[in-house]
Write a protein that holds these residues in place. Structure first.
Motif, PDB file in Angstrom:
ATOM      1  N   VAL A  19       0.818  -1.226   0.000  1.00 27.95           N
ATOM      2  CA  VAL A  19       0.000   0.000   0.000  1.00 27.95           C
ATOM      3  C   VAL A  19       0.847   1.270   0.000  1.00 27.95           C
ATOM      4  N   ARG A  20       2.160   1.131   0.262  1.00 21.12           N
ATOM      5  CA  ARG A  20       3.040   2.303   0.223  1.00 21.12           C
ATOM      6  C   ARG A  20       3.361   2.727  -1.203  1.00 21.12           C
ATOM      7  N   ASP A  21       2.998   1.903  -2.180  1.00 22.95           N
ATOM      8  CA  ASP A  21       3.314   2.149  -3.595  1.00 22.95           C
ATOM      9  C   ASP A  21       2.019   2.571  -4.319  1.00 22.95           C
ATOM     10  N   PHE A  32       4.555  -2.372  16.279  1.00 29.99           N
ATOM     11  CA  PHE A  32       5.408  -3.051  17.262  1.00 29.99           C
ATOM     12  C   PHE A  32       5.473  -2.153  18.479  1.00 29.99           C
ATOM     13  N   LEU A  33       5.700  -2.758  19.642  1.00 30.32           N
ATOM     14  CA  LEU A  33       5.849  -1.978  20.874  1.00 30.32           C
ATOM     15  C   LEU A  33       7.251  -1.396  20.916  1.00 30.32           C
ATOM     16  N   ALA A  34       7.357  -0.081  21.052  1.00 28.39           N
ATOM     17  CA  ALA A  34       8.684   0.535  21.182  1.00 28.39           C
ATOM     18  C   ALA A  34       8.548   1.911  21.822  1.00 28.39           C
ATOM     19  N   PRO A  35       9.395   2.202  22.821  1.00 30.36           N
ATOM     20  CA  PRO A  35       9.411   3.567  23.355  1.00 30.36           C
ATOM     21  C   PRO A  35       9.988   4.495  22.282  1.00 30.36           C
ATOM     22  N   VAL A  47      12.351   6.603  22.367  1.00 33.20           N
ATOM     23  CA  VAL A  47      13.821   6.610  22.287  1.00 33.20           C
ATOM     24  C   VAL A  47      14.366   5.305  21.717  1.00 33.20           C
ATOM     25  N   GLY A  48      13.521   4.283  21.611  1.00 34.89           N
ATOM     26  CA  GLY A  48      13.951   3.020  20.990  1.00 34.89           C
ATOM     27  C   GLY A  48      13.449   2.897  19.567  1.00 34.89           C
ATOM     28  N   MET A  49      13.025   4.028  19.020  1.00 40.14           N
ATOM     29  CA  MET A  49      12.387   4.039  17.705  1.00 40.14           C
ATOM     30  C   MET A  49      13.183   4.972  16.793  1.00 40.14           C
ATOM     31  N   ALA A 109      13.996   7.156  13.347  1.00 42.83           N
ATOM     32  CA  ALA A 109      13.107   7.949  12.480  1.00 42.83           C
ATOM     33  C   ALA A 109      12.503   7.041  11.419  1.00 42.83           C
ATOM     34  N   ASN A 110      13.290   6.081  10.961  1.00 43.06           N
ATOM     35  CA  ASN A 110      12.755   5.176   9.929  1.00 43.06           C
ATOM     36  C   ASN A 110      11.699   4.225  10.499  1.00 43.06           C
ATOM     37  N   ALA A 111      11.859   3.853  11.766  1.00 43.09           N
ATOM     38  CA  ALA A 111      10.850   2.986  12.398  1.00 43.09           C
ATOM     39  C   ALA A 111       9.514   3.739  12.488  1.00 43.09           C
ATOM     40  N   PRO A 138      -8.663   2.460  18.845  1.00 37.12           N
ATOM     41  CA  PRO A 138      -8.887   3.411  19.942  1.00 37.12           C
ATOM     42  C   PRO A 138      -7.667   4.300  20.183  1.00 37.12           C
ATOM     43  N   GLN A 139      -6.482   3.782  19.851  1.00 38.79           N
ATOM     44  CA  GLN A 139      -5.249   4.546  20.050  1.00 38.79           C
ATOM     45  C   GLN A 139      -5.194   5.782  19.163  1.00 38.79           C
ATOM     46  N   GLY A 140      -6.085   5.893  18.206  1.00 36.18           N
ATOM     47  CA  GLY A 140      -6.152   7.112  17.396  1.00 36.18           C
ATOM     48  C   GLY A 140      -6.762   8.262  18.175  1.00 36.18           C
ATOM     49  N   HIS A 169       4.007   5.857  17.256  1.00 37.42           N
ATOM     50  CA  HIS A 169       3.875   5.760  15.792  1.00 37.42           C
ATOM     51  C   HIS A 169       2.455   5.364  15.379  1.00 37.42           C
ATOM     52  N   ALA A 170       1.927   4.301  15.992  1.00 32.93           N
ATOM     53  CA  ALA A 170       0.591   3.812  15.623  1.00 32.93           C
ATOM     54  C   ALA A 170      -0.498   4.787  16.065  1.00 32.93           C
ATOM     55  N   CYS A 171      -0.322   5.398  17.254  1.00 34.55           N
ATOM     56  CA  CYS A 171      -1.313   6.386  17.720  1.00 34.55           C
ATOM     57  C   CYS A 171      -1.384   7.550  16.739  1.00 34.55           C
ATOM     58  N   ALA A 181      -0.493   7.601  13.590  1.00 30.30           N
ATOM     59  CA  ALA A 181      -1.022   7.157  12.289  1.00 30.30           C
ATOM     60  C   ALA A 181      -2.539   7.000  12.337  1.00 30.30           C
ATOM     61  N   LYS A 182      -3.043   6.379  13.397  1.00 30.29           N
ATOM     62  CA  LYS A 182      -4.493   6.147  13.477  1.00 30.29           C
ATOM     63  C   LYS A 182      -5.240   7.465  13.707  1.00 30.29           C
ATOM     64  N   ALA A 183      -4.647   8.399  14.475  1.00 29.89           N
ATOM     65  CA  ALA A 183      -5.275   9.717  14.637  1.00 29.89           C
ATOM     66  C   ALA A 183      -5.371  10.406  13.279  1.00 29.89           C
ATOM     67  N   GLU A 217      -2.646 -10.960  15.030  1.00 28.34           N
ATOM     68  CA  GLU A 217      -1.246 -10.552  15.080  1.00 28.34           C
ATOM     69  C   GLU A 217      -1.088  -9.306  15.952  1.00 28.34           C
ATOM     70  N   GLY A 218      -2.067  -8.420  15.839  1.00 24.97           N
ATOM     71  CA  GLY A 218      -2.007  -7.185  16.617  1.00 24.97           C
ATOM     72  C   GLY A 218      -1.904  -7.451  18.104  1.00 24.97           C
ATOM     73  N   MET A 219      -2.775  -8.293  18.648  1.00 20.87           N
ATOM     74  CA  MET A 219      -2.738  -8.540  20.090  1.00 20.87           C
ATOM     75  C   MET A 219      -1.568  -9.440  20.471  1.00 20.87           C
ATOM     76  N   ALA A 220      -1.114 -10.277  19.550  1.00 21.72           N
ATOM     77  CA  ALA A 220       0.093 -11.067  19.836  1.00 21.72           C
ATOM     78  C   ALA A 220       1.280 -10.131  20.051  1.00 21.72           C
ATOM     79  N   ARG A 221       1.275  -8.998  19.338  1.00 20.23           N
ATOM     80  CA  ARG A 221       2.375  -8.042  19.475  1.00 20.23           C
ATOM     81  C   ARG A 221       2.179  -7.104  20.665  1.00 20.23           C
ATOM     82  N   LEU A 222       0.932  -6.698  20.915  1.00 24.16           N
ATOM     83  CA  LEU A 222       0.691  -5.685  21.949  1.00 24.16           C
ATOM     84  C   LEU A 222       0.504  -6.282  23.343  1.00 24.16           C
TER      85      LEU A 222
HETATM   86  C1  HXC Z   1      11.943  -0.770  17.167  1.00 24.51           C
HETATM   87  C2  HXC Z   1      11.654  -1.546  15.024  1.00 24.51           C
HETATM   88  C3  HXC Z   1      10.982  -2.693  15.502  1.00 24.51           C
HETATM   89  C4  HXC Z   1      10.819  -2.835  16.924  1.00 24.51           C
HETATM   90  C5  HXC Z   1      11.043  -2.792  13.339  1.00 24.51           C
HETATM   91  N1  HXC Z   1      11.685  -1.661  13.681  1.00 24.51           N
HETATM   92  N2  HXC Z   1      10.617  -3.452  14.431  1.00 24.51           N
HETATM   93  N3  HXC Z   1      12.127  -0.588  15.839  1.00 24.51           N
HETATM   94  N4  HXC Z   1      11.311  -1.844  17.720  1.00 24.51           N
HETATM   95  N5  HXC Z   1      10.196  -3.898  17.479  1.00 24.51           N
HETATM   96  C6  HXC Z   1      12.338  -0.708  12.787  1.00 24.51           C
HETATM   97  C7  HXC Z   1      13.452  -1.330  11.975  1.00 24.51           C
HETATM   98  O1  HXC Z   1      14.651  -1.438  12.750  1.00 24.51           O
HETATM   99  C8  HXC Z   1      13.607  -0.309  10.845  1.00 24.51           C
HETATM  100  O2  HXC Z   1      14.275   0.852  11.273  1.00 24.51           O
HETATM  101  C9  HXC Z   1      12.151   0.098  10.604  1.00 24.51           C
HETATM  102  O3  HXC Z   1      11.429  -0.239  11.791  1.00 24.51           O
HETATM  103  C10 HXC Z   1      11.543  -0.633   9.413  1.00 24.51           C
HETATM  104  O4  HXC Z   1      11.683  -2.040   9.626  1.00 24.51           O
HETATM  105  P1  HXC Z   1      11.561  -3.083   8.427  1.00 24.51           P
HETATM  106  O5  HXC Z   1      11.604  -4.431   9.027  1.00 24.51           O
HETATM  107  O6  HXC Z   1      12.573  -2.743   7.374  1.00 24.51           O
HETATM  108  O7  HXC Z   1      10.138  -2.694   7.817  1.00 24.51           O
HETATM  109  P2  HXC Z   1       9.119  -3.541   6.940  1.00 24.51           P
HETATM  110  O8  HXC Z   1       9.806  -4.732   6.319  1.00 24.51           O
HETATM  111  O9  HXC Z   1       8.441  -2.569   6.063  1.00 24.51           O
HETATM  112  O10 HXC Z   1       8.089  -4.147   8.021  1.00 24.51           O
HETATM  113  C11 HXC Z   1       7.145  -3.310   8.692  1.00 24.51           C
HETATM  114  C12 HXC Z   1       6.989  -3.710  10.170  1.00 24.51           C
HETATM  115  C13 HXC Z   1       6.717  -5.228  10.315  1.00 24.51           C
HETATM  116  C14 HXC Z   1       5.860  -2.846  10.731  1.00 24.51           C
HETATM  117  C15 HXC Z   1       8.276  -3.371  10.918  1.00 24.51           C
HETATM  118  O11 HXC Z   1       6.591  -5.569  11.693  1.00 24.51           O
HETATM  119  C16 HXC Z   1       5.489  -5.661   9.557  1.00 24.51           C
HETATM  120  O12 HXC Z   1       5.586  -5.993   8.362  1.00 24.51           O
HETATM  121  N6  HXC Z   1       4.292  -5.668  10.197  1.00 24.51           N
HETATM  122  C17 HXC Z   1       3.018  -6.061   9.522  1.00 24.51           C
HETATM  123  C18 HXC Z   1       2.170  -6.921  10.410  1.00 24.51           C
HETATM  124  C19 HXC Z   1       1.735  -6.224  11.670  1.00 24.51           C
HETATM  125  O13 HXC Z   1       2.502  -5.424  12.250  1.00 24.51           O
HETATM  126  N7  HXC Z   1       0.511  -6.551  12.117  1.00 24.51           N
HETATM  127  C20 HXC Z   1      -0.019  -5.998  13.325  1.00 24.51           C
HETATM  128  C21 HXC Z   1      -0.876  -4.830  13.030  1.00 24.51           C
HETATM  129  S1  HXC Z   1      -1.694  -4.590  14.545  1.00 24.51           S
HETATM  130  P3  HXC Z   1      15.843   1.125  10.936  1.00 24.51           P
HETATM  131  O14 HXC Z   1      16.131   2.468  11.517  1.00 24.51           O
HETATM  132  O15 HXC Z   1      16.597   0.020  11.612  1.00 24.51           O
HETATM  133  O16 HXC Z   1      15.971   1.077   9.446  1.00 24.51           O
HETATM  134  C22 HXC Z   1      -2.069  -3.079  14.842  1.00 24.51           C
HETATM  135  C23 HXC Z   1      -2.710  -2.931  16.191  1.00 24.51           C
HETATM  136  C24 HXC Z   1      -3.525  -1.709  16.245  1.00 24.51           C
HETATM  137  O17 HXC Z   1      -1.880  -2.230  14.044  1.00 24.51           O
HETATM  138  C25 HXC Z   1      -3.742  -1.209  17.636  1.00 24.51           C
HETATM  139  C26 HXC Z   1      -2.837  -0.069  17.976  1.00 24.51           C
HETATM  140  C27 HXC Z   1      -2.928   1.108  17.066  1.00 24.51           C
END
Ligand code: HXC
Ligand code: NAP
Length: 268
Positions: free
Chosen positions: A70-72, A101-104, A106-108, A110-112, A148-150, A159-161, A163-165, A197-202
């Motif tokens: 979707v980025r393209d 993904f969960l990240a503070p 300072v652990g994120m 700019a590209n993340a 809801p995080q929006g 990041h997700a908050c 984006a959703k806002a 996947e979302g709740m597995a991560r959060l």
């Molecule tokens: C810190 C992280 C990280 C982590 C990735 N990054 N995981 N930083 N903590 N746990 C950083 C990487 O180091 C990199 O930065 C940058 O993010 C991009 O990572 P890539 O792996 O190159 O990106 P990409 O291949 O595009 O993959 C995107 C992704 C991946 C988001 C990182 O997890 C993915 O494909 N997710 C899709 C599935 C998913 O997440 N589903 C759950 C959605 S649930 P650097 O600086 O090193 O280059 C959801 C819940 C909603 O949205 C409720 C809350 C809003």
């Protein structure tokens, strides 16, 4: 809620589900197909798309899909055009692709931060913006999947908050711009949904899951079907006068922490 929908509610309609190859969005794609829609699915993984399409066609529905990020923007536009060629102008668009993904902060890097903004917010812009030329107008319904995080901040989710806002506000702006063309633009905000996947991560541990469930007004996670039914409602004529709405389907999550059991007991 399901009982209020009769079979064939979307017969003859075309639906396009971005990020529809797994989880909540796959449940949505399957539900729209069950209601009679011809469904197109896109996500990055060709294998996941093929399995999602098969899950619908094996059950007797009509579906097709293609790998697409979707980025393209150009790729999204091409997938929409291919859908129209196959199934006709698009009546229902669901934009649900997301990364998290969960990240503070300072652990994120700019590209993340940018990666999540690009998938969730820019990706939703791309899907909705590109869809306009391919819609069955008037009458089309566009539905984004927000959270809801929006609206409600959460630690380690900047990041997700953000984006959703952004998706929430874009939903309202597009509802104003496209209403005169007969296009409705809404969003569904799922609370924590089980087996995703979302709740597995959060909430990766049983303890975290238990804590979260105890704070939700309705006590517990929702199901993919809960969200699919809400999307079906917005896709259907039953929601014909609804636009610009962010519909919470979250057990009360957005209201805040409802974990005051001790106080509740005392108040009785
Ligand atoms: C810190 C992280 C990280 C982590 C990735 N990054 N995981 N930083 N903590 N746990 C950083 C990487 O180091 C990199 O930065 C940058 O993010 C991009 O990572 P890539 O792996 O190159 O990106 P990409 O291949 O595009 O993959 C995107 C992704 C991946 C988001 C990182 O997890 C993915 O494909 N997710 C899709 C599935 C998913 O997440 N589903 C759950 C959605 S649930 P650097 O600086 O090193 O280059 C959801 C819940 C909603 O949205 C409720 C809350 C809003
Ligand atoms: P999921 O299964 O990981 O769903 C995300 C989908 O998006 C996958 O099909 C993924 O497939 C696709 N995707 C990811 N990046 C993409 C990209 N760049 N281009 C195209 N497709 C992409 O997660 P989920 O938990 O079910 O979440 C689905 C939606 O619900 C998301 O919008 C999420 O924010 C929202 N939500 C979830 C919850 C929850 O409790 N799970 C709560 C609130 C909101 P590929 O890997 O093949 O690309």
């Amino acid at each position: 809620m399901t009982e209020v929908f009769r079979d064939g509610l979307l017969t003859g309609k075309t639906a396009f589900v971005a990020g529809g190859s797994s989880g909540i969005n796959l449940g949505v794609a399957q539900r729209l197909a069950e209601a009679g829609a011809k469904v197109a699915i896109i996500s990055r993984s060709a294998d996941k798309v093929a399995a999602a399409v098969a899950s619908i066609t094996d059950a007797g529905g009509t579906a097709w899909g293609t790998a697409c990020d979707v980025r393209d923007y150009a790729a999204v536009d091409a997938a929409l055009a291919a859908t129209v060629e196959r199934f006709g102008p698009i009546d229902v668009v669901v934009s649900g692709a997301a990364g998290n993904f969960l990240a503070p902060v300072v652990g994120m890097s700019a590209n993340a931060f940018k990666t999540v903004i690009d998938i969730d917010l820019l990706g939703t812009f791309n899907v909705l913006r590109a869809s306009f030329a391919h819609l069955a107008k008037p009458g089309a319904s566009l539905i984004s999947i927000t959270a809801p995080q929006g609206e409600r901040p959460q630690m380690f989710q900047a990041h997700a908050c953000a984006a959703k806002a952004g998706i929430n506000m874009m939903t309202k702006c597009l509802a104003m711009e496209w209403g005169p063309a007969g296009v409705r633009v809404n969003a569904v905000s799922p609370g924590p949904i089980g087996d995703t996947e979302g709740m597995a991560r959060l909430a990766p541990t049983p303890e975290m899951e238990k804590t979260i469930k105890g704070r939700i007004a309705l006590r517990g996670y929702g199901t993919k079907r809960d969200i699919a039914d809400m999307v079906l409602f917005l896709a259907s004529p039953a929601a014909g006068y609804v636009t610009g709405a962010i519909i919470d389907c979250d057990g009360g999550s957005v209201l805040g922490d409802a974990g005051g059991d001790a106080l509740t007991v005392r108040a009785r």
